[in-house]
Write a protein that holds these residues in place. Structure first.
Motif, PDB file in Angstrom:
ATOM      1  N   ASP A 161       0.705  -1.279   0.022  1.00  0.00           N
ATOM      2  CA  ASP A 161       0.228   0.329   0.334  1.00  0.00           C
ATOM      3  C   ASP A 161       0.923   1.034  -0.036  1.00  0.00           C
ATOM      4  O   ASP A 161       0.104   2.290  -0.214  1.00  0.00           O
ATOM      5  N   ALA A 162       2.263   1.168   0.024  1.00  0.00           N
ATOM      6  CA  ALA A 162       2.903   2.304   0.020  1.00  0.00           C
ATOM      7  C   ALA A 162       3.244   2.437  -1.088  1.00  0.00           C
ATOM      8  O   ALA A 162       3.617   3.999  -1.548  1.00  0.00           O
ATOM      9  N   GLY A 163       3.176   1.838  -2.218  1.00  0.00           N
ATOM     10  CA  GLY A 163       2.852   2.384  -4.063  1.00  0.00           C
ATOM     11  C   GLY A 163       1.544   3.454  -4.023  1.00  0.00           C
ATOM     12  O   GLY A 163       0.378   3.073  -3.670  1.00  0.00           O
ATOM     13  N   THR A 164       1.894   5.167  -4.904  1.00  0.00           N
ATOM     14  CA  THR A 164       0.623   5.776  -4.738  1.00  0.00           C
ATOM     15  C   THR A 164       0.010   5.770  -6.647  1.00  0.00           C
ATOM     16  O   THR A 164      -0.245   6.189  -6.830  1.00  0.00           O
ATOM     17  N   ALA A 165       0.508   4.991  -7.408  1.00  0.00           N
ATOM     18  CA  ALA A 165       0.313   4.537  -8.376  1.00  0.00           C
ATOM     19  C   ALA A 165      -1.481   3.915  -8.714  1.00  0.00           C
ATOM     20  O   ALA A 165      -2.035   4.211  -7.629  1.00  0.00           O
ATOM     21  N   GLU A 166      -1.836   4.084 -10.044  1.00  0.00           N
ATOM     22  CA  GLU A 166      -2.909   3.584 -10.233  1.00  0.00           C
ATOM     23  C   GLU A 166      -2.943   1.884 -10.395  1.00  0.00           C
ATOM     24  O   GLU A 166      -1.842   1.647  -9.973  1.00  0.00           O
ATOM     25  N   LYS A 167      -4.185   1.429  -8.913  1.00  0.00           N
ATOM     26  CA  LYS A 167      -3.909   0.195  -9.190  1.00  0.00           C
ATOM     27  C   LYS A 167      -4.984  -0.465  -9.045  1.00  0.00           C
ATOM     28  O   LYS A 167      -6.704   0.800  -8.204  1.00  0.00           O
ATOM     29  N   VAL A 168      -5.645  -1.118  -9.900  1.00  0.00           N
ATOM     30  CA  VAL A 168      -7.278  -2.008  -9.650  1.00  0.00           C
ATOM     31  C   VAL A 168      -6.824  -3.644  -8.601  1.00  0.00           C
ATOM     32  O   VAL A 168      -5.905  -4.139  -9.281  1.00  0.00           O
ATOM     33  N   VAL A 200      -8.472  -2.081 -16.993  1.00  0.00           N
ATOM     34  CA  VAL A 200      -9.236  -1.708 -15.859  1.00  0.00           C
ATOM     35  C   VAL A 200      -7.769  -0.242 -15.967  1.00  0.00           C
ATOM     36  O   VAL A 200      -8.503   0.655 -15.605  1.00  0.00           O
ATOM     37  N   CYS A 201      -6.646  -1.193 -15.067  1.00  0.00           N
ATOM     38  CA  CYS A 201      -5.925   0.334 -14.170  1.00  0.00           C
ATOM     39  C   CYS A 201      -5.037   1.177 -15.873  1.00  0.00           C
ATOM     40  O   CYS A 201      -5.923   2.320 -14.822  1.00  0.00           O
ATOM     41  N   ALA A 202      -4.746   0.812 -17.099  1.00  0.00           N
ATOM     42  CA  ALA A 202      -4.822   1.704 -17.809  1.00  0.00           C
ATOM     43  C   ALA A 202      -5.551   2.141 -17.901  1.00  0.00           C
ATOM     44  O   ALA A 202      -5.333   4.025 -18.569  1.00  0.00           O
ATOM     45  N   THR A 203      -6.845   2.619 -18.782  1.00  0.00           N
ATOM     46  CA  THR A 203      -8.133   3.159 -19.198  1.00  0.00           C
ATOM     47  C   THR A 203      -7.800   3.788 -17.599  1.00  0.00           C
ATOM     48  O   THR A 203      -8.397   5.204 -17.761  1.00  0.00           O
ATOM     49  N   ARG A 204      -7.700   3.481 -16.314  1.00  0.00           N
ATOM     50  CA  ARG A 204      -8.447   4.315 -15.628  1.00  0.00           C
ATOM     51  C   ARG A 204      -7.669   6.020 -15.518  1.00  0.00           C
ATOM     52  O   ARG A 204      -7.768   7.016 -15.414  1.00  0.00           O
ATOM     53  N   TYR A 205      -6.161   5.250 -15.599  1.00  0.00           N
ATOM     54  CA  TYR A 205      -5.398   5.768 -15.344  1.00  0.00           C
ATOM     55  C   TYR A 205      -5.707   7.266 -16.651  1.00  0.00           C
ATOM     56  O   TYR A 205      -4.978   8.688 -16.748  1.00  0.00           O
ATOM     57  N   GLY A 227     -12.726 -23.149  -7.442  1.00  0.00           N
ATOM     58  CA  GLY A 227     -13.243 -22.932  -6.190  1.00  0.00           C
ATOM     59  C   GLY A 227     -12.350 -22.017  -5.376  1.00  0.00           C
ATOM     60  O   GLY A 227     -13.236 -21.830  -4.737  1.00  0.00           O
ATOM     61  N   HIS A 228     -11.253 -21.966  -6.236  1.00  0.00           N
ATOM     62  CA  HIS A 228     -10.318 -20.558  -5.044  1.00  0.00           C
ATOM     63  C   HIS A 228     -10.393 -19.338  -5.002  1.00  0.00           C
ATOM     64  O   HIS A 228     -11.712 -19.300  -6.322  1.00  0.00           O
ATOM     65  N   VAL A 229     -10.446 -18.373  -4.712  1.00  0.00           N
ATOM     66  CA  VAL A 229     -10.904 -17.568  -4.488  1.00  0.00           C
ATOM     67  C   VAL A 229     -10.126 -16.749  -4.864  1.00  0.00           C
ATOM     68  O   VAL A 229      -8.545 -17.401  -5.101  1.00  0.00           O
ATOM     69  N   VAL A 230      -9.925 -15.637  -6.056  1.00  0.00           N
ATOM     70  CA  VAL A 230      -9.212 -15.512  -7.003  1.00  0.00           C
ATOM     71  C   VAL A 230      -8.920 -13.504  -7.167  1.00  0.00           C
ATOM     72  O   VAL A 230     -10.213 -13.242  -7.259  1.00  0.00           O
ATOM     73  N   GLU A 231      -7.268 -13.616  -7.178  1.00  0.00           N
ATOM     74  CA  GLU A 231      -7.345 -12.027  -6.862  1.00  0.00           C
ATOM     75  C   GLU A 231      -6.237 -11.619  -8.192  1.00  0.00           C
ATOM     76  O   GLU A 231      -5.426 -12.019  -8.042  1.00  0.00           O
ATOM     77  N   VAL A 232      -7.021 -10.620  -8.320  1.00  0.00           N
ATOM     78  CA  VAL A 232      -5.744 -10.339  -9.774  1.00  0.00           C
ATOM     79  C   VAL A 232      -5.159  -8.813  -9.441  1.00  0.00           C
ATOM     80  O   VAL A 232      -7.138  -7.242  -9.600  1.00  0.00           O
ATOM     81  N   GLU A 233      -4.958  -8.380  -9.024  1.00  0.00           N
ATOM     82  CA  GLU A 233      -3.979  -7.117  -8.773  1.00  0.00           C
ATOM     83  C   GLU A 233      -2.939  -6.438 -10.234  1.00  0.00           C
ATOM     84  O   GLU A 233      -1.905  -6.960 -10.601  1.00  0.00           O
ATOM     85  N   ALA A 234      -3.921  -5.516 -10.774  1.00  0.00           N
ATOM     86  CA  ALA A 234      -2.278  -4.597 -11.888  1.00  0.00           C
ATOM     87  C   ALA A 234      -2.709  -3.357 -11.534  1.00  0.00           C
ATOM     88  O   ALA A 234      -3.176  -3.020 -10.858  1.00  0.00           O
ATOM     89  N   ARG A 235      -1.061  -3.129 -11.402  1.00  0.00           N
ATOM     90  CA  ARG A 235      -0.516  -1.853 -11.133  1.00  0.00           C
ATOM     91  C   ARG A 235       0.199  -0.600 -11.954  1.00  0.00           C
ATOM     92  O   ARG A 235       1.029  -1.361 -12.786  1.00  0.00           O
ATOM     93  N   LEU A 236      -0.140   0.202 -12.066  1.00  0.00           N
ATOM     94  CA  LEU A 236       0.821   1.130 -13.672  1.00  0.00           C
ATOM     95  C   LEU A 236       2.127   1.230 -12.873  1.00  0.00           C
ATOM     96  O   LEU A 236       2.608   1.405 -11.379  1.00  0.00           O
ATOM     97  N   VAL A 237       3.269   0.872 -13.512  1.00  0.00           N
ATOM     98  CA  VAL A 237       4.326   1.090 -12.818  1.00  0.00           C
ATOM     99  C   VAL A 237       5.393   2.001 -13.164  1.00  0.00           C
ATOM    100  O   VAL A 237       6.473   2.396 -13.216  1.00  0.00           O
ATOM    101  N   TYR A 238       5.588   2.199 -14.428  1.00  0.00           N
ATOM    102  CA  TYR A 238       5.590   2.659 -15.647  1.00  0.00           C
ATOM    103  C   TYR A 238       5.228   3.772 -16.564  1.00  0.00           C
ATOM    104  O   TYR A 238       3.987   3.164 -17.092  1.00  0.00           O
TER     105      TYR A 238
END
Length: 321
Positions: A161-168, A200-205, A227-238
């Motif tokens: 959470d220390a990152g400040t870039a766009e994230k979804v 979603v991440c790039a379009t928001r940015y 059946g597993h919970v899935v979490e897909v995290e996308a973050r702008l880095v550059y």
């Protein structure tokens, strides 16, 4: 489906209206799903056993695939290790009324053969018999060192959470519709999720619809179960001049445990286009926190490593410095 020679498989079909994504053409995630299926068919045909996706190399999406296009996805085993198969995959498409398909993208996909106990097993050794096959083998071998450098650079990067870039973050359950032939989630489905999160991440940015032009370093660490919970995290880095570099991590775990483990990681480059289909400049992103700066430097390092691969070079915005 045709198969000739034994180490090569070609899938042929028409791109359907249901394959069309947000951009009005076929999304990169769907293309990656096709690539994974063709490569799987080639791997299983060679190994004569169940196989799993281990790595997907750099793939550029130069031109769109449109609804109604005749699509060909050819996957050819070009190099084998003890249990691994390096598969050169080419996607071609075109209007069936206007002639033959044109190559749209290509990449190396690595599959590993596994036995009933889930452990890797040996595969037959490929001995290239033609000059072209030898060149393809040598190209695959030359990329091994670059791939190892990419994997090492990606390993251990932290995203907090220390990152400040766009994230979804997208969260959902892996459904039975996502199953592969081994009872787990299909690698191609995972890559489709990656593309959706990056979109979603790039379009928001940038505030405009985006499309993927590159995906690379897709490494599968462990299987993802139905059946597993899935979490897909996308973050702008550059950001380059036009490209938005999105780091995507996929985590999954049993809904009863509450613990999610990393299953897949990659970096995708997204762009936004004008009415003529040309990519246009995006607002530059400037790192703020220490984590921002580290991930920004990490993205530049990956660009430099990939620039050393056969046939690659540094992007123009780095060459000018």
């Amino acid at each position: 489906m045709t198969e000739n020679p034994r180490n090569s498989v070609t899938l042929r079909f028409l791109a359907a209206p249901t394959d069309i994504g947000h951009s009005g053409s076929v999304d990169a995630g769907t293309v990656l799903e096709w690539v994974d299926k063709a490569a799987y068919a080639a791997a299983v045909g060679w190994a004569k056993s169940y196989c799993v996706t281990a790595y997907v190399g750099n793939i550029h999406f130069a031109d769109p695939v449109n609804s109604g296009d005749l699509v060909e996805v050819t996957a050819t085993v070009v190099y084998t290790g003890r249990s691994s198969m390096h598969i050169h995959t080419v996607v071609s498409s075109g209007d069936p009324k206007a002639g033959g398909p044109t190559m749209r993208s290509q990449c190396i996909v690595i599959f590993v053969a596994v036995g009933a106990d889930g452990q890797s097993i040996a595969v037959p050794t490929l001995e290239p018999a033609t000059p072209q096959a030898i060149l393809q083998r040598d190209d695959a071998v030359a990329r091994i060192k670059v791939r190892e450098e990419i994997v090492e650079a990606m390993k251990g990067q932290e995203y907090t959470d220390a990152g400040t870039a766009e994230k979804v973050i997208l969260r959902f359950l892996a459904s039975p519709n996502d199953v592969n032939w081994g009872g787990k989630v299909h690698g191609g489905i995972v890559m489709k999720w990656i593309d959706e999160a990056a979109y979603v991440c790039a379009t928001r940015y940038c505030g405009s619809a985006t499309v993927a032009v590159f995906s690379g370093g897709v490494r599968f660490y462990r299987p993802l179960l139905i059946g597993h919970v899935v979490e897909v995290e996308a973050r702008l880095v550059y950001t380059g001049t036009k490209g938005m570099h999105i780091a995507v991590q996929v985590r999954s775990g049993s809904p009863t445990s509450g613990e999610l483990n990393l299953t897949t990681y990659c970096l995708t480059v997204m762009v936004t286009r004008d009415e003529a289909g040309n990519s246009v400049p995006v607002p530059p992103w400037l790192p703020v926190s220490e984590e921002d700066q580290r991930l920004h430097a990490h993205a530049r390092e990956l660009l430099e490593i990939r620039g050393r691969a056969p046939g690659n070079r540094l992007p123009n915005h780095l060459l000018s410095h």
